[in-house]
Motif scaffolding. Structure first.
Motif, PDB file in Angstrom:
ATOM      1  N   LEU A   2      -2.466 -21.520  -3.462  1.00 23.19           N
ATOM      2  CA  LEU A   2      -1.510 -20.900  -2.837  1.00 23.19           C
ATOM      3  C   LEU A   2      -1.739 -19.156  -3.162  1.00 23.19           C
ATOM      4  N   SER A   3      -1.811 -19.191  -4.772  1.00 20.12           N
ATOM      5  CA  SER A   3      -1.723 -17.643  -5.049  1.00 20.12           C
ATOM      6  C   SER A   3      -3.138 -16.946  -4.738  1.00 20.12           C
ATOM      7  N   ILE A   4      -4.261 -17.719  -4.414  1.00 22.29           N
ATOM      8  CA  ILE A   4      -5.285 -16.982  -4.094  1.00 22.29           C
ATOM      9  C   ILE A   4      -5.242 -16.654  -2.593  1.00 22.29           C
ATOM     10  N   LEU A   5      -4.769 -17.545  -1.719  1.00 21.02           N
ATOM     11  CA  LEU A   5      -4.744 -17.287  -0.120  1.00 21.02           C
ATOM     12  C   LEU A   5      -3.719 -16.094   0.040  1.00 21.02           C
ATOM     13  N   THR A   6      -2.406 -16.082  -0.802  1.00 22.92           N
ATOM     14  CA  THR A   6      -1.414 -14.923  -1.052  1.00 22.92           C
ATOM     15  C   THR A   6      -2.244 -13.914  -1.243  1.00 22.92           C
ATOM     16  N   ARG A   7      -3.106 -13.712  -2.231  1.00 19.95           N
ATOM     17  CA  ARG A   7      -3.771 -12.547  -2.607  1.00 19.95           C
ATOM     18  C   ARG A   7      -4.719 -11.996  -1.467  1.00 19.95           C
ATOM     19  N   LYS A   8      -5.313 -12.971  -1.094  1.00 26.21           N
ATOM     20  CA  LYS A   8      -6.543 -12.731   0.101  1.00 26.21           C
ATOM     21  C   LYS A   8      -5.808 -12.059   1.173  1.00 26.21           C
ATOM     22  N   PHE A   9      -4.417 -12.539   1.773  1.00 23.82           N
ATOM     23  CA  PHE A   9      -3.688 -11.962   2.878  1.00 23.82           C
ATOM     24  C   PHE A   9      -3.494 -10.589   2.416  1.00 23.82           C
ATOM     25  N   LEU A  10      -2.916 -10.239   1.369  1.00 23.86           N
ATOM     26  CA  LEU A  10      -2.668  -8.941   1.205  1.00 23.86           C
ATOM     27  C   LEU A  10      -3.847  -7.888   0.953  1.00 23.86           C
ATOM     28  N   GLU A  11      -4.765  -8.641   0.692  1.00 29.03           N
ATOM     29  CA  GLU A  11      -6.087  -7.832   0.471  1.00 29.03           C
ATOM     30  C   GLU A  11      -6.538  -7.566   2.020  1.00 29.03           C
ATOM     31  N   VAL A  12      -6.398  -8.549   3.132  1.00 27.87           N
ATOM     32  CA  VAL A  12      -6.828  -8.383   4.422  1.00 27.87           C
ATOM     33  C   VAL A  12      -5.971  -7.352   5.121  1.00 27.87           C
ATOM     34  N   LEU A  13      -4.647  -7.251   4.626  1.00 27.16           N
ATOM     35  CA  LEU A  13      -3.797  -6.127   5.238  1.00 27.16           C
ATOM     36  C   LEU A  13      -4.200  -4.755   4.771  1.00 27.16           C
ATOM     37  N   PHE A  14      -4.541  -4.672   3.417  1.00 26.80           N
ATOM     38  CA  PHE A  14      -4.785  -3.345   2.897  1.00 26.80           C
ATOM     39  C   PHE A  14      -6.286  -3.023   3.648  1.00 26.80           C
ATOM     40  N   PHE A  15      -7.178  -3.936   3.667  1.00 28.10           N
ATOM     41  CA  PHE A  15      -8.409  -3.720   4.369  1.00 28.10           C
ATOM     42  C   PHE A  15      -8.165  -3.150   5.575  1.00 28.10           C
ATOM     43  N   ILE A  16      -7.568  -4.009   6.344  1.00 29.93           N
ATOM     44  CA  ILE A  16      -7.442  -3.190   7.764  1.00 29.93           C
ATOM     45  C   ILE A  16      -6.819  -2.010   8.192  1.00 29.93           C
ATOM     46  N   MET A  17      -5.788  -1.562   7.032  1.00 32.04           N
ATOM     47  CA  MET A  17      -5.456  -0.279   7.233  1.00 32.04           C
ATOM     48  C   MET A  17      -6.434   0.443   6.919  1.00 32.04           C
ATOM     49  N   PHE A  18      -7.159   0.110   5.641  1.00 31.22           N
ATOM     50  CA  PHE A  18      -8.181   1.428   4.989  1.00 31.22           C
ATOM     51  C   PHE A  18      -9.402   1.446   6.237  1.00 31.22           C
ATOM     52  N   ILE A  19      -9.755   0.654   6.762  1.00 31.72           N
ATOM     53  CA  ILE A  19     -11.013   0.508   7.626  1.00 31.72           C
ATOM     54  C   ILE A  19     -10.660   0.955   9.043  1.00 31.72           C
ATOM     55  N   THR A  20      -9.355   0.760   9.335  1.00 38.22           N
ATOM     56  CA  THR A  20      -9.059   1.524  10.686  1.00 38.22           C
ATOM     57  C   THR A  20      -8.754   3.200  10.526  1.00 38.22           C
ATOM     58  N   PHE A  21      -8.078   3.536   9.390  1.00 37.19           N
ATOM     59  CA  PHE A  21      -7.921   4.888   9.375  1.00 37.19           C
ATOM     60  C   PHE A  21      -9.236   5.566   8.970  1.00 37.19           C
ATOM     61  N   ILE A  22      -9.999   5.079   8.202  1.00 38.12           N
ATOM     62  CA  ILE A  22     -11.403   5.788   7.785  1.00 38.12           C
ATOM     63  C   ILE A  22     -12.245   5.823   8.902  1.00 38.12           C
ATOM     64  N   SER A  23     -12.317   4.649   9.692  1.00 40.74           N
ATOM     65  CA  SER A  23     -13.282   4.697  11.089  1.00 40.74           C
ATOM     66  C   SER A  23     -12.793   5.617  12.067  1.00 40.74           C
ATOM     67  N   PHE A  24     -11.260   5.820  12.448  1.00 38.04           N
ATOM     68  CA  PHE A  24     -10.623   6.312  13.114  1.00 38.04           C
ATOM     69  C   PHE A  24     -11.091   8.029  12.808  1.00 38.04           C
ATOM     70  N   LEU A  25     -10.911   8.400  11.705  1.00 40.23           N
ATOM     71  CA  LEU A  25     -11.058   9.623  11.113  1.00 40.23           C
ATOM     72  C   LEU A  25     -12.394  10.147  11.295  1.00 40.23           C
ATOM     73  N   PHE A  26     -13.412   9.054  10.989  1.00 40.96           N
ATOM     74  CA  PHE A  26     -14.883   9.537  10.875  1.00 40.96           C
ATOM     75  C   PHE A  26     -15.196   9.943  12.504  1.00 40.96           C
ATOM     76  N   ILE A  27     -14.801   8.699  13.376  1.00 38.47           N
ATOM     77  CA  ILE A  27     -15.116   8.948  14.953  1.00 38.47           C
ATOM     78  C   ILE A  27     -14.855   9.994  15.339  1.00 38.47           C
ATOM     79  N   ARG A  28     -13.473  10.544  15.077  1.00 40.58           N
ATOM     80  CA  ARG A  28     -12.976  11.794  15.911  1.00 40.58           C
ATOM     81  C   ARG A  28     -13.837  12.984  15.106  1.00 40.58           C
TER      82      ARG A  28
END
Length: 314
Positions: A2-28
C-alpha cells in the motif's frame, strides 16, 4: 504494498504536472505561428486585423502562464481541446490512432522476443562456440543499422522487387509484418547481448552449483533458476528504453505510412497543431511512466533478494 502504491500515485501527480508544463512551454517556444498556418497566409491574402482577431480568439495574446492554466483546467476535466487542423477533439483523434500504434508496438515486441530470447539463450549455453560468435556478430550488425535504413531495404526487397508484402497503410495483419519486423530487428540486438550477459552471470552463481549438486537436470536449472534470475536486468533496461521504442515507432509509422498516432503527431508538428502535440506528449509520457511503474513492481517479484531486504527493513 500500500505504501508503494501511494508513493507511485504521488509520483504520477508530480510527473503529470512536470511533463505538462515543460512540454507546454517548449511547444510554445518553437518557431512558427499556428495562427498563420490556420489562415493559410502563404496561399490567401489575409489582413493583420484578421490575424490579430484569431490570435485573440485562440488566447495566444495572453501570458504563457495563463494559457497553461486554462489548458490545465481543461485537462483536469479530461478535455484536451480541439485540433487546429481538423477541428476534431484531440482525445478522439488519439484514441483513433492509438490502437494502430499499440498493434505495431506489440508486434515489434513479439519479433524482438522471438529473436532475442533464443539467440541470447543459445549464446550463453554455448559460450565461445561458433553459435555464440555468429549470434554476437548478428547482434552487432543489427545495432549498427538504423531502423529507417533497414525499413527502406525491406520496402525495396519485399515490396518492390519481390512484391510479397504491402509497404503502406494498415489493412489487416499482413501490412503489419514489415513495420513490426523493421522495429523488432532494430531493438532485438540490444537484448540479445544483455540476455547473454545476464544468463552467464546467473549460471556462475552459487545457487546454480547447489542445484547441480542436488541432481537437478540442466534443463530445469537453466529455465527455472538461471533464466528467471537473469530477467530483472533485462526488464529494467526495457523500462528505461521504452521511450526509445516509442520514438522508433514514430519513425517506422512515417516510413510505412502506418496510420498510428506517431505519424499523426508528425503531421501535427508540420501544421503547428499545438493541442494534438500536447495531448500526444502527455499520453505517451503517462504510458511510459506506467510501464516503468509496472517494471518496478514486477522487479520485486522476480528478484527474491529485494523481497528479503524489504522484509528486513520493515
Amino acid at each position: 504494498m500500500l505504501s508503494i502504491l501511494t508513493r507511485k500515485f504521488l509520483e504520477v501527480l508530480f510527473f503529470i504536472m512536470f511533463i505538462t508544463f515543460i512540454s507546454f512551454l517548449f511547444i510554445r517556444l518553437t518557431p512558427g505561428d499556428p495562427v498563420l498556418t490556420i489562415l493559410n497566409v502563404d496561399e490567401l491574402s489575409v489582413s493583420q486585423e484578421q490575424v490579430e482577431a484569431l490570435r485573440e480568439d485562440m488566447g495566444f495574446n495572453k501570458p504563457l502562464l495563463i494559457q497553461y492554466g486554462h489548458w490545465l483546467l481543461n485537462f483536469v476535466q479530461l478535455d484536451f481541446g480541439h485540433s487546429y487542423a481538423t477541428g476534431q477533439p484531440v482525445m478522439d483523434m488519439i484514441m483513433m490512432g492509438l490502437p494502430a500504434t499499440l498493434e505495431l508496438t506489440v508486434g515489434s515486441l513479439i519479433v524482438m522476443l522471438a529473436i532475442a530470447v533464443p539467440l541470447g539463450s543459445v549464446s550463453a549455453l554455448y559460450r565461445n562456440s561458433w553459435i555464440d560468435q555468429v549470434s554476437r556478430l548478428l547482434s552487432i550488425f543489427g545495432a549498427a543499422i538504423p531502423s529507417f535504413w533497414l525499413g527502406l531495404i525491406f520496402i525495396d526487397l519485399f515490396g518492390v522487387r519481390l512484391n510479397w508484402l504491402p509497404t503502406m497503410g494498415r489493412d489487416g495483419y499482413v501490412t503489419l509484418i514489415l513495420p513490426a519486423l523493421t522495429l523488432g530487428l532494430a531493438i532485438s540486438s540490444v537484448y540479445v547481448r544483455l540476455l547473454r550477459s545476464s544468463l552467464l552471470d546467473s549460471l556462475s552463481q552459487e545457487f546454480i552449483r547447489a542445484a547441480r549438486a542436488r541432481g537437478l537436470t540442466e534443463r530445469r536449472i537453466f529455465f527455472v533458476h538461471a533464466f528467471r534470475h537473469s530477467l530483472p536486468p533485462v526488464i529494467t533496461v526495457f523500462g528505461v528504453s521504452l521511450g526509445s521504442l516509442i520514438g522508433g515507432v514514430v519513425v517506422v509509422e512515417v516510413l510505412f505510412a502506418y496510420p498510428g498516432i506517431g505519424k499523426m503527431v508528425v503531421d501535427a508538428i508540420r501544421q503547428r497543431d499545438y493541442p494534438l502535440i500536447q495531448g500526444y506528449i502527455l499520453i505517451m509520457g503517462v504510458i511510459v511512466f506506467m510501464a516503468n511503474t509496472c517494471v518496478d513492481l514486477s522487479y520485486r517479484y522476480l528478484n527474491p533478494e529485494m523481497k528479503l531486504k524489504e522484509r528486513e527493513n520493515s
